[in-house]
Design a protein around this motif. Structure first.
Motif, PDB file in Angstrom:
ATOM      1  N   TYR A  59       0.838  -1.193   0.000  1.00  0.00           N
ATOM      2  CA  TYR A  59       0.000   0.000   0.000  1.00  0.00           C
ATOM      3  C   TYR A  59       0.874   1.245   0.000  1.00  0.00           C
ATOM      4  N   ARG A  60       0.598   2.128  -0.941  1.00  0.00           N
ATOM      5  CA  ARG A  60       1.324   3.378  -1.040  1.00  0.00           C
ATOM      6  C   ARG A  60       0.400   4.530  -0.650  1.00  0.00           C
TER       7      ARG A  60
ATOM      8  N   VAL B 215       2.746   9.342  12.907  1.00  0.00           N
ATOM      9  CA  VAL B 215       4.159   9.138  13.228  1.00  0.00           C
ATOM     10  C   VAL B 215       4.291   9.139  14.749  1.00  0.00           C
ATOM     11  N   LYS B 216       4.785   8.053  15.300  1.00  0.00           N
ATOM     12  CA  LYS B 216       4.910   7.911  16.749  1.00  0.00           C
ATOM     13  C   LYS B 216       6.387   7.770  17.148  1.00  0.00           C
ATOM     14  N   PHE B 217       6.784   8.517  18.185  1.00  0.00           N
ATOM     15  CA  PHE B 217       8.123   8.423  18.782  1.00  0.00           C
ATOM     16  C   PHE B 217       7.991   7.773  20.158  1.00  0.00           C
TER      17      PHE B 217
ATOM     18  N   THR C  15       5.515   3.867   0.778  1.00  0.00           N
ATOM     19  CA  THR C  15       4.963   2.973   1.795  1.00  0.00           C
ATOM     20  C   THR C  15       5.267   3.557   3.174  1.00  0.00           C
ATOM     21  N   ALA C  16       4.569   3.057   4.194  1.00  0.00           N
ATOM     22  CA  ALA C  16       4.802   3.528   5.560  1.00  0.00           C
ATOM     23  C   ALA C  16       6.238   3.258   5.995  1.00  0.00           C
ATOM     24  N   SER C  17       6.793   2.118   5.618  1.00  0.00           N
ATOM     25  CA  SER C  17       8.174   1.795   6.003  1.00  0.00           C
ATOM     26  C   SER C  17       9.175   2.714   5.314  1.00  0.00           C
TER      27      SER C  17
ATOM     28  N   VAL D 117      -0.700   4.137   8.838  1.00  0.00           N
ATOM     29  CA  VAL D 117      -1.721   4.859   8.055  1.00  0.00           C
ATOM     30  C   VAL D 117      -3.081   4.435   8.591  1.00  0.00           C
ATOM     31  N   PRO D 118      -3.568   5.116   9.644  1.00  0.00           N
ATOM     32  CA  PRO D 118      -4.839   4.698  10.265  1.00  0.00           C
ATOM     33  C   PRO D 118      -6.057   4.924   9.379  1.00  0.00           C
ATOM     34  N   GLU D 119      -6.024   5.926   8.514  1.00  0.00           N
ATOM     35  CA  GLU D 119      -7.136   6.183   7.582  1.00  0.00           C
ATOM     36  C   GLU D 119      -6.571   6.227   6.176  1.00  0.00           C
ATOM     37  N   TYR D 120      -7.080   5.360   5.328  1.00  0.00           N
ATOM     38  CA  TYR D 120      -6.555   5.279   3.973  1.00  0.00           C
ATOM     39  C   TYR D 120      -7.699   5.160   2.970  1.00  0.00           C
TER      40      TYR D 120
END
Length: 346
Positions: A78-79, A88-90, A122-124, A147-150
């Motif tokens: 998924y792109r 984005v979580k730290f 991609t997320a990665s 990506v919580p909403e896509y």
């Protein structure tokens, strides 16, 4: 070959009319006798000119765009797309956490490093780029991207389509400039292209958005394929055709020829690239059924002129041809080639 100036057109067309010799055999078939009539057309016509080549779209045509949104099918990779939500979580520095919608320019904004492009990645891939960017700010950055909403654009379009009268389809009209506007893709030039060509182009662009999105195209309404019949016929004008039409059929469409029609000197003009090529057709031989005639086939946008005598109405012919050319947007600055049709050879 030479380029025609507007003031030269009457002289040129006079030469065109004088270029043929008026000879035909008057004898017909005997009672009960059969004869085979051959088919012919311009040398650059498709070999199977008795059937229309693949239809090419033109301004005024209406396309039915049927959307197939298969969100239940898994996507291997998924792109991120426009309108998606990126998180984005730290783990070690919660105050840097961000959850943002992707902007129309394909970016999100992050503390200390500014905007970063995420569209099409991609997320990665985004996580790895952020780690590299934050190495100048943090000693050993640790983060992850989700990506919580896509597919938000697709869901919105799906909802919009479901509430419309046509369901998952849309009617789009090709504009005079040859373009059509497709949802999420924008303007696409479609004039002079076939439906399979456009379908392939559009689906490649939709696949870049999501592999779950696919469209089918259908010709809902066409602006019309026309031939133009002028001169010594009962009803000169533009006539719609759905397939290649012979000169004889064209004369029938125009309600027959007049008494003064010079049938052995019918002129057909066809566009080939930036040329207008004219040829003389002896329709009288075909009418005579003497066995030496041929059904000369026309194609869309052909111009047919039936004079009254070999020397008549050259100026009038030039004006009619000029009017048709200007109406179709062809202009007058084309090179011309004059030739005889093969059926004129005795």
């Amino acid at each position: 070959m030479y380029f025609v100036k507007p003031y030269m057109l009457p002289l040129l067309l006079t030469a065109l009319i004088l270029s043929g010799c008026s000879s035909s055999e008057k004898t017909g078939l005997k009672l009960g006798e059969e004869a085979t009539i051959e088919s012919s057309s311009f040398s650059f016509s498709p070999p199977d000119f008795e059937h229309l080549a693949e239809y090419k779209l033109s301004p005024g045509d209406v396309l039915d765009v049927l959307f197939q949104i298969q969100t239940w099918q898994p996507e291997l990779v998924y792109r991120i797309s426009l309108g998606d939500t990126v998180s984005v979580k730290f783990p070690d520095i919660a105050e840097l956490d961000q959850t943002q919608k992707v902007l129309p320019d394909g970016t999100i904004a992050m503390p200390y490093i500014g905007t970063i492009k995420v569209y099409g990645k991609t997320a990665s891939e985004v996580a790895e780029e952020l780690k590299q960017a934050y190495r100048g700010v943090l000693n050993s950055p640790s983060l992850y991207v989700s990506v919580p909403e896509y597919l938000s654009q697709i869901r919105e379009m799906k909802e919009d389509l479901h509430t419309s009268a046509r369901g998952l389809s849309r009617l789009v009209t090709i504009r005079p400039d040859g373009y059509v506007t497709f949802p999420m893709v924008g303007d696409v030039f479609v004039a002079a292209k076939s439906i399979p060509e456009i379908k392939n182009t559009i689906n490649k662009q939709y696949q870049n958005i999501s592999t779950s999105l696919h469209v089918d195209l259908f010709l809902e309404k066409h602006a019309g394929s026309k031939i133009y019949i002028m001169g010594e016929v009962e009803s000169p004008g533009a006539y719609d055709i759905t397939k290649p039409t012979s000169v004889i059929q064209a004369i029938a469409l125009a309600k027959g020829h007049n008494r003064d029609a010079q049938l052995d000197e019918v002129y057909v003009i066809r566009r080939k690239g930036k040329q207008m090529i004219a040829t003389r057709v002896n329709a009288e031989q075909t009418f005579s059924m003497a066995g030496n005639g041929s059904l000369f086939f026309l194609m869309p946008d052909d111009i047919v002129y039936i004079p009254s005598t070999p020397l008549s109405d050259a100026a009038y012919l030039s004006q009619q041809v000029a009017d048709v050319l200007m109406f179709r947007g062809w202009g007058l600055n084309f090179s011309w080639q004059l030739r005889r049709a093969p059926i004129d050879e005795d």
